[in-house]
Design a protein around this motif. Structure first.
Motif, mmCIF file in Angstrom:
data_model
loop_
_atom_site.group_PDB
_atom_site.id
_atom_site.type_symbol
_atom_site.label_atom_id
_atom_site.label_comp_id
_atom_site.label_asym_id
_atom_site.label_seq_id
_atom_site.Cartn_x
_atom_site.Cartn_y
_atom_site.Cartn_z
ATOM 1 N N ARG A 141 10.271 14.667 -3.670
ATOM 2 C CA ARG A 141 10.133 13.409 -2.928
ATOM 3 C C ARG A 141 8.816 13.419 -2.151
ATOM 4 N NH1 ARG A 141 14.791 10.559 -2.983
ATOM 5 N NH2 ARG A 141 16.653 11.668 -3.630
ATOM 6 N N VAL A 142 8.101 12.293 -2.267
ATOM 7 C CA VAL A 142 6.833 12.122 -1.565
ATOM 8 C C VAL A 142 6.968 10.895 -0.670
ATOM 9 C CG1 VAL A 142 4.370 11.686 -1.821
ATOM 10 C CG2 VAL A 142 5.556 13.110 -3.488
ATOM 11 N N GLU A 143 6.743 11.095 0.618
ATOM 12 C CA GLU A 143 6.826 9.976 1.567
ATOM 13 C C GLU A 143 5.422 9.534 1.944
ATOM 14 O OE1 GLU A 143 7.936 9.696 6.139
ATOM 15 O OE2 GLU A 143 9.712 10.041 4.886
ATOM 16 N N VAL A 144 5.162 8.246 1.785
ATOM 17 C CA VAL A 144 3.863 7.666 2.124
ATOM 18 C C VAL A 144 4.076 6.654 3.240
ATOM 19 C CG1 VAL A 144 1.900 6.346 1.282
ATOM 20 C CG2 VAL A 144 3.009 7.986 -0.219
ATOM 21 N N GLN A 145 3.326 6.816 4.328
ATOM 22 C CA GLN A 145 3.403 5.872 5.428
ATOM 23 C C GLN A 145 2.030 5.245 5.620
ATOM 24 O OE1 GLN A 145 4.615 7.417 9.214
ATOM 25 N NE2 GLN A 145 4.776 5.385 10.109
ATOM 26 N N SER A 172 -5.483 15.789 -8.266
ATOM 27 C CA SER A 172 -5.808 14.368 -8.414
ATOM 28 C C SER A 172 -4.792 13.442 -7.763
ATOM 29 C CB SER A 172 -5.928 14.019 -9.896
ATOM 30 O OG SER A 172 -4.662 14.128 -10.531
ATOM 31 N N ALA A 173 -3.689 13.976 -7.259
ATOM 32 C CA ALA A 173 -2.608 13.130 -6.743
ATOM 33 C C ALA A 173 -2.998 12.397 -5.460
ATOM 34 C CB ALA A 173 -1.354 13.968 -6.512
ATOM 35 N N GLU A 174 -3.534 13.107 -4.487
ATOM 36 C CA GLU A 174 -3.853 12.448 -3.219
ATOM 37 C C GLU A 174 -4.990 11.445 -3.342
ATOM 38 O OE1 GLU A 174 -4.878 13.415 1.428
ATOM 39 O OE2 GLU A 174 -4.145 15.013 0.148
ATOM 40 N N PRO A 175 -6.117 11.775 -4.007
ATOM 41 C CA PRO A 175 -7.153 10.733 -4.165
ATOM 42 C C PRO A 175 -6.647 9.509 -4.940
ATOM 43 C CG PRO A 175 -8.048 12.877 -4.727
ATOM 44 C CD PRO A 175 -6.581 13.060 -4.530
ATOM 45 N N ARG A 176 -5.780 9.755 -5.880
ATOM 46 C CA ARG A 176 -5.214 8.649 -6.660
ATOM 47 C C ARG A 176 -4.330 7.767 -5.780
ATOM 48 N NH1 ARG A 176 -3.093 8.602 -12.552
ATOM 49 N NH2 ARG A 176 -1.276 7.273 -12.334
ATOM 50 N N ALA A 177 -3.531 8.382 -4.916
ATOM 51 C CA ALA A 177 -2.674 7.625 -4.001
ATOM 52 C C ALA A 177 -3.509 6.823 -3.009
ATOM 53 C CB ALA A 177 -1.734 8.572 -3.271
ATOM 54 N N THR A 223 -4.500 2.984 7.657
ATOM 55 C CA THR A 223 -4.407 4.437 7.540
ATOM 56 C C THR A 223 -3.209 4.774 6.670
ATOM 57 O OG1 THR A 223 -3.056 4.610 9.532
ATOM 58 C CG2 THR A 223 -5.433 4.857 9.809
ATOM 59 N N MET A 224 -3.282 5.932 6.025
ATOM 60 C CA MET A 224 -2.198 6.366 5.162
ATOM 61 C C MET A 224 -1.934 7.840 5.392
ATOM 62 S SD MET A 224 -1.881 6.210 1.017
ATOM 63 C CE MET A 224 -2.600 7.784 0.622
ATOM 64 N N SER A 225 -0.664 8.212 5.450
ATOM 65 C CA SER A 225 -0.305 9.622 5.561
ATOM 66 C C SER A 225 0.709 9.958 4.473
ATOM 67 C CB SER A 225 0.269 9.929 6.940
ATOM 68 O OG SER A 225 1.461 9.217 7.149
ATOM 69 N N LEU A 226 0.581 11.177 3.951
ATOM 70 C CA LEU A 226 1.439 11.651 2.862
ATOM 71 C C LEU A 226 2.267 12.833 3.355
ATOM 72 C CD1 LEU A 226 -1.293 11.686 0.105
ATOM 73 C CD2 LEU A 226 0.719 10.239 0.075
ATOM 74 N N GLY A 227 3.475 12.940 2.844
ATOM 75 C CA GLY A 227 4.316 14.079 3.153
ATOM 76 C C GLY A 227 5.205 14.421 1.971
ATOM 77 N N CYS A 228 5.381 15.701 1.713
ATOM 78 C CA CYS A 228 6.225 16.156 0.606
ATOM 79 C C CYS A 228 7.456 16.880 1.167
ATOM 80 C CB CYS A 228 5.464 17.129 -0.290
ATOM 81 S SG CYS A 228 4.025 16.416 -1.059
ATOM 82 N N ASP A 229 8.512 16.939 0.377
ATOM 83 C CA ASP A 229 9.714 17.638 0.828
ATOM 84 C C ASP A 229 9.759 19.080 0.346
ATOM 85 O OD1 ASP A 229 10.190 17.186 -1.848
ATOM 86 O OD2 ASP A 229 12.295 16.636 -1.570
ATOM 87 N N GLY A 230 8.746 19.520 -0.325
ATOM 88 C CA GLY A 230 8.710 20.904 -0.789
ATOM 89 C C GLY A 230 7.367 21.240 -1.400
ATOM 90 N N ASP A 231 7.281 22.453 -1.932
ATOM 91 C CA ASP A 231 6.029 22.903 -2.538
ATOM 92 C C ASP A 231 6.316 23.395 -3.940
ATOM 93 O OD1 ASP A 231 3.275 23.400 -2.456
ATOM 94 O OD2 ASP A 231 3.630 25.532 -2.066
ATOM 95 N N ALA A 263 0.826 -1.202 0.000
ATOM 96 C CA ALA A 263 0.000 0.000 0.000
ATOM 97 C C ALA A 263 0.865 1.258 0.000
ATOM 98 C CB ALA A 263 -0.931 -0.001 1.207
ATOM 99 N N ALA A 264 1.957 1.254 0.750
ATOM 100 C CA ALA A 264 2.849 2.421 0.766
ATOM 101 C C ALA A 264 3.499 2.614 -0.603
ATOM 102 C CB ALA A 264 3.914 2.257 1.845
ATOM 103 N N ARG A 265 3.979 1.535 -1.184
ATOM 104 C CA ARG A 265 4.649 1.635 -2.490
ATOM 105 C C ARG A 265 3.677 2.086 -3.577
ATOM 106 N NH1 ARG A 265 6.068 -3.546 -3.605
ATOM 107 N NH2 ARG A 265 4.344 -3.745 -5.057
ATOM 108 N N GLU A 266 2.500 1.468 -3.616
ATOM 109 C CA GLU A 266 1.531 1.828 -4.651
ATOM 110 C C GLU A 266 0.944 3.215 -4.422
ATOM 111 O OE1 GLU A 266 1.054 0.176 -7.434
ATOM 112 O OE2 GLU A 266 2.550 -1.241 -6.718
ATOM 113 N N GLY A 267 0.795 3.621 -3.157
ATOM 114 C CA GLY A 267 0.322 4.978 -2.882
ATOM 115 C C GLY A 267 1.315 6.016 -3.363
ATOM 116 N N ALA A 268 2.608 5.778 -3.122
ATOM 117 C CA ALA A 268 3.639 6.714 -3.591
ATOM 118 C C ALA A 268 3.694 6.730 -5.112
ATOM 119 C CB ALA A 268 4.997 6.332 -3.021
#
Length: 155
Positions: free
Chosen positions: A112-116, A72-77, A96-104, A56-61
């Motif tokens: 880089r997008v980190e999915v946990q 569309s990125a977050e609903p897709r993840a 549960t899934m949480s998303l984090g980005c290293d910038g804007d 789930a983490a790999r496919e979400g990222a």
């Protein structure tokens, strides 16, 4: 007379033991086999939870970094992670899934997008009312970092 008494006692001793080895073997076999089967079932379910969390983490990222727009990125993840959980027999409410980005913005080149993801794996054969009183589930989590393609156009 003594010889006859010895023979009678020997016959009585042999008659008392007849068939008890089979009963002892079946009793001890069941007594040891049931916990062993439960242990194997629990470990198999935990392995499925670990596989579901990492997939789930790999496919979400992957779903996030391949999106065409930020909207569309977050609903897709989340949809990709939900499919990965369902493939292993877990409900969407179990994870549960949480998303984090290293910038804007997140979808910039080489961003880089980190999915946990965390999956709660319930122990087998534990009734629901007992789970409400005592938490009888094991949390399994995984993290994956996805990198946006270097040559992707910024949105």
């Amino acid at each position: 007379m003594i010889l006859c008494l010895r023979r009678t006692l020997a016959r009585a001793a042999r008659r008392g033991e007849g068939g008890s080895a089979l009963v002892e073997f079946v009793f001890l076999g069941v007594l040891l086999l049931v916990p062993l089967i439960y242990l194997v079932m629990t470990l198999a379910r935990l392995q499925a939870g670990a596989y579901a969390a990492s997939t789930a983490a790999r496919e979400g990222a992957r779903g996030f970094v391949t999106a065409t727009s930020e909207d569309s990125a977050e609903p897709r993840a989340r949809a990709a992670a939900q499919l990965a959980l369902e493939d292993q027999g877990f409900l969407p409410a179990d994870g549960t899934m949480s998303l984090g980005c290293d910038g804007d913005p997140c979808l910039r080149p080489e961003g880089r997008v980190e999915v946990q993801t965390t999956v709660r794996v319930p122990l087998p054969f534990v009734p629901v009312f007992a789970r409400d009183v005592v938490p009888l589930e094991v949390p399994v989590s995984a993290t994956h970092v996805g990198v946006v393609d270097r040559f992707k156009e910024a949105p």
